[in-house]
Scaffold this motif. Structure first.
Motif, PDB file in Angstrom:
ATOM      1  N   GLN A 191       0.831  -1.198   0.000  1.00 47.28           N
ATOM      2  CA  GLN A 191       0.000   0.000   0.000  1.00 47.28           C
ATOM      3  C   GLN A 191       0.869   1.253   0.000  1.00 47.28           C
ATOM      4  OE1 GLN A 191      -3.446   0.181  -0.277  1.00 47.28           O
ATOM      5  NE2 GLN A 191      -3.094   2.378  -0.506  1.00 47.28           N
ATOM      6  N   ASP A 192       2.050   1.162   0.607  1.00 47.18           N
ATOM      7  CA  ASP A 192       2.985   2.294   0.553  1.00 47.18           C
ATOM      8  C   ASP A 192       3.322   2.632  -0.899  1.00 47.18           C
ATOM      9  OD1 ASP A 192       3.106   2.508   3.291  1.00 47.18           O
ATOM     10  OD2 ASP A 192       5.002   1.431   3.497  1.00 47.18           O
ATOM     11  N   ALA A 193       3.577   1.605  -1.713  1.00 48.78           N
ATOM     12  CA  ALA A 193       3.894   1.838  -3.120  1.00 48.78           C
ATOM     13  C   ALA A 193       2.711   2.462  -3.841  1.00 48.78           C
ATOM     14  CB  ALA A 193       4.303   0.535  -3.794  1.00 48.78           C
ATOM     15  N   THR A 231      -6.619  11.281  -5.215  1.00 50.58           N
ATOM     16  CA  THR A 231      -5.551  10.646  -4.445  1.00 50.58           C
ATOM     17  C   THR A 231      -5.733   9.130  -4.482  1.00 50.58           C
ATOM     18  OG1 THR A 231      -6.868  10.900  -2.447  1.00 50.58           O
ATOM     19  CG2 THR A 231      -5.242  12.635  -2.934  1.00 50.58           C
ATOM     20  N   PRO A 232      -4.710   8.363  -4.126  1.00 51.56           N
ATOM     21  CA  PRO A 232      -4.834   6.904  -4.190  1.00 51.56           C
ATOM     22  C   PRO A 232      -5.841   6.367  -3.181  1.00 51.56           C
ATOM     23  CG  PRO A 232      -2.530   7.589  -4.053  1.00 51.56           C
ATOM     24  CD  PRO A 232      -3.357   8.786  -3.740  1.00 51.56           C
ATOM     25  N   GLY A 233      -6.526   5.323  -3.572  1.00 51.22           N
ATOM     26  CA  GLY A 233      -7.376   4.601  -2.644  1.00 51.22           C
ATOM     27  C   GLY A 233      -6.667   3.359  -2.146  1.00 51.22           C
ATOM     28  N   LEU A 234      -7.421   2.394  -1.664  1.00 48.96           N
ATOM     29  CA  LEU A 234      -6.852   1.134  -1.218  1.00 48.96           C
ATOM     30  C   LEU A 234      -6.568   0.232  -2.424  1.00 48.96           C
ATOM     31  CD1 LEU A 234      -9.079   0.363   1.885  1.00 48.96           C
ATOM     32  CD2 LEU A 234      -6.652   0.994   1.908  1.00 48.96           C
ATOM     33  N   TRP A 235      -5.495  -0.523  -2.311  1.00 51.06           N
ATOM     34  CA  TRP A 235      -5.128  -1.429  -3.392  1.00 51.06           C
ATOM     35  C   TRP A 235      -6.255  -2.431  -3.645  1.00 51.06           C
ATOM     36  CZ3 TRP A 235      -4.040  -6.852  -3.028  1.00 51.06           C
ATOM     37  CH2 TRP A 235      -3.568  -7.413  -4.214  1.00 51.06           C
ATOM     38  N   GLY A 256      -0.113   5.540  -7.109  1.00 47.95           N
ATOM     39  CA  GLY A 256      -1.533   5.407  -7.441  1.00 47.95           C
ATOM     40  C   GLY A 256      -2.257   6.719  -7.629  1.00 47.95           C
ATOM     41  N   MET A 257      -1.531   7.828  -7.639  1.00 49.37           N
ATOM     42  CA  MET A 257      -2.168   9.128  -7.821  1.00 49.37           C
ATOM     43  C   MET A 257      -2.945   9.154  -9.140  1.00 49.37           C
ATOM     44  SD  MET A 257      -1.313  10.876  -5.117  1.00 49.37           S
ATOM     45  CE  MET A 257      -1.747  12.556  -5.572  1.00 49.37           C
ATOM     46  N   GLY A 258      -4.199   9.590  -9.067  1.00 49.20           N
ATOM     47  CA  GLY A 258      -5.006   9.754 -10.269  1.00 49.20           C
ATOM     48  C   GLY A 258      -5.643   8.494 -10.793  1.00 49.20           C
ATOM     49  N   LYS A 259      -5.395   7.332 -10.154  1.00 50.00           N
ATOM     50  CA  LYS A 259      -5.840   6.054 -10.708  1.00 50.00           C
ATOM     51  C   LYS A 259      -6.913   5.400  -9.837  1.00 50.00           C
ATOM     52  CE  LYS A 259      -1.011   4.982 -11.845  1.00 50.00           C
ATOM     53  NZ  LYS A 259       0.022   3.926 -11.759  1.00 50.00           N
TER      54      LYS A 259
END
Length: 468
Positions: A249-251, A452-456, A256-259
């Motif tokens: 999740q750190d990665a 912003t990124p969500g959860l994987w 994961g910005m914008g995705k």
């Protein structure tokens, strides 16, 4: 060679119009990348410059206006190339390397291991005859009694990740080093002609990829950096991961910005059907698995992907390239640095047993990521003008080759402190996220991601606005 020469070399590798680099303006500053013995700072600036040029070119092609000017800010480049180190969620630093990932003394030289993922850790220990609970001291003791090259082959045979550390001359003579040197920096060949011109980008012409859809089948850094850049430029990016492969999740908080992020099992009939529905509306497919891994599944070879989607851009990223004895091997930035001579070039001055070094950032990953994004953007411009699709191929090892053979002078570190990058913060549903902004900048272009990124793996495997 100067910085400008390197930009022109990379832009020519992307088959870009030769006068475009004249549109670049630079804001220079001493940064952490200047600590490298190799010209990593110059390579970073150049990869960001050509990516920004490619974005500006596509924005102009779709809007019908002139190609905007590009600005490359050293502080932004430095922050972006260290984004995986700098990202914070509620102040917590990410875990970048696991205890069994690193340099180890072998009987004859040095070995570099990568064991960040549980399955890679298990395979490394199994290959060396160690129990699964073994730690760094046990690993060090075993490796100290083995030859580096023998360890490399044994771990690879078990599906793990380890390489013998080589200098650049030894790598240049190695069969894989020879194969890498013969590969283009950014390979391209035509694929699936007949695509329609891209629609105008909408009310905000600076969003070069607005309205386009990208399937992101990549992991870790280089591929996700590329698709993160396409998301910045307005593309809808859907990352797809196999349910059984763990991801940090750190990665994801970094790349994961914008995705959006979904899990999909392509080995099942249902998963393949869902992927087929996604492909029907996709403009770009980016893959980062080792060569042959996806092609082994029926219907996922590039020509098969493009058969029903004329104009499709398929971008393939690998560690070691598509030819040579290591073409099918897994790899990461740290391993490519170690095998290719980068790590020994970056070794700190000291006793003979001083461990190999590393670049101040995972510059092969980040640099290849921006080159990959640039290649996709140039391919989309070609698609817009001619209807032609493209198959693109880049590798970390070929980027390392460019770094090792670039004669841009490395400036001595200045007496003044390095200028820290400017970071941003956003409030998310999981806490306060600190992140590095994108260095891709051109007049009228976007300055931040839309989400912003969500959860994987938490999103449905469908395009936004369509039923799952």
């Amino acid at each position: 060679m100067t910085d400008d020469d390197l930009v022109r070399e990379l832009w020519a590798a992307l088959d870009g119009p030769p006068d475009a680099p004249e549109r670049i303006t630079r804001d220079r500053a001493p940064t952490a990348l200047d600590r490298a013995a190799l010209p990593a700072a110059a390579l970073a600036r150049a990869t960001v410059a050509v990516c920004s040029l490619a974005a500006a070119e596509l924005a102009a092609a779709r809007s019908g206006g002139p190609v905007p000017r590009v600005r490359v800010r050293d502080r932004a480049v430095d922050g972006a190339f260290r984004s995986d180190q700098l990202v914070r969620l509620d102040g917590r630093a990410p875990v970048t390397f696991a205890p069994l990932s690193g340099f180890w003394r072998a009987a004859d030289d040095w070995v570099r291991t990568h064991a960040n993922y549980p399955h890679h850790r298990a395979r490394l220990l199994g290959a060396l005859g160690l129990p699964q609970g073994a730690g760094p001291s046990e690993l060090a003791a075993v490796l100290a009694g083995r030859d580096a090259a023998a360890t490399e082959e044994a771990v690879y045979a078990a599906g793990g990740l380890a390489v013998a550390v080589r200098d650049r001359d030894t790598w240049a003579r190695h069969p894989q080093g020879v194969a890498v040197a013969a590969q283009p920096l950014a390979g391209r060949r035509p694929l699936a002609p007949g695509g329609a011109p891209l629609p105008p980008p909408g009310r905000e012409p600076g969003y070069a990829a607005a309205g386009l859809r990208v399937l992101d089948l990549t992991r870790v850094l280089a591929g996700p950096v590329a698709t993160r850049t396409l998301a910045l430029l307005g593309a809808e990016v859907l990352r797809l991961d196999a349910p059984w492969l763990p991801e940090s999740q750190d990665a994801l908080d970094d790349t994961g910005m914008g995705k959006r992020s979904a899990r999909l099992d392509l080995a099942t009939a249902d998963g393949r059907a869902a992927f087929g529905r996604l492909l029907e509306r996709a403009d770009v497919v980016v893959t980062g698995y080792r060569p042959g891994a996806l092609e082994a599944l029926e219907g996922l070879a590039p020509e098969e992907l493009a058969a029903g989607r004329p104009g499709l851009v398929v971008a393939q990223l690998s560690a070691w390239g598509r030819t040579g004895p290591w073409a099918g091997r897994r790899g990461f930035d740290s391993l490519v640095q170690a095998a290719s001579g980068v790590a020994l070039t970056e070794r700190a001055a000291g006793p003979a047993d001083t461990p190999p070094g590393a670049l101040p950032a995972q510059a092969l990953d980040h640099g290849t990521g921006y080159l990959l994004a640039a290649a996709v953007l140039r391919a989309l411009t070609r698609r817009h003008r001619t209807g032609e699709g493209s198959l693109l191929r880049l590798s970390l090892a070929r980027t390392a080759h460019t770094l090792l053979h670039t004669d841009v002078p490395v400036q001595a570190p200045p007496p003044v402190p390095f200028v820290e990058p400017v970071l941003r913060e956003a409030v998310t549903g999981r806490g306060r996220l600190r992140y590095a902004p994108s260095p891709v900048e051109f007049t009228g272009g976007p300055r931040d991601w839309s989400r912003t990124p969500g959860l994987w793996g938490a999103d449905a495997p469908c395009w936004e606005g369509t039923p799952h």
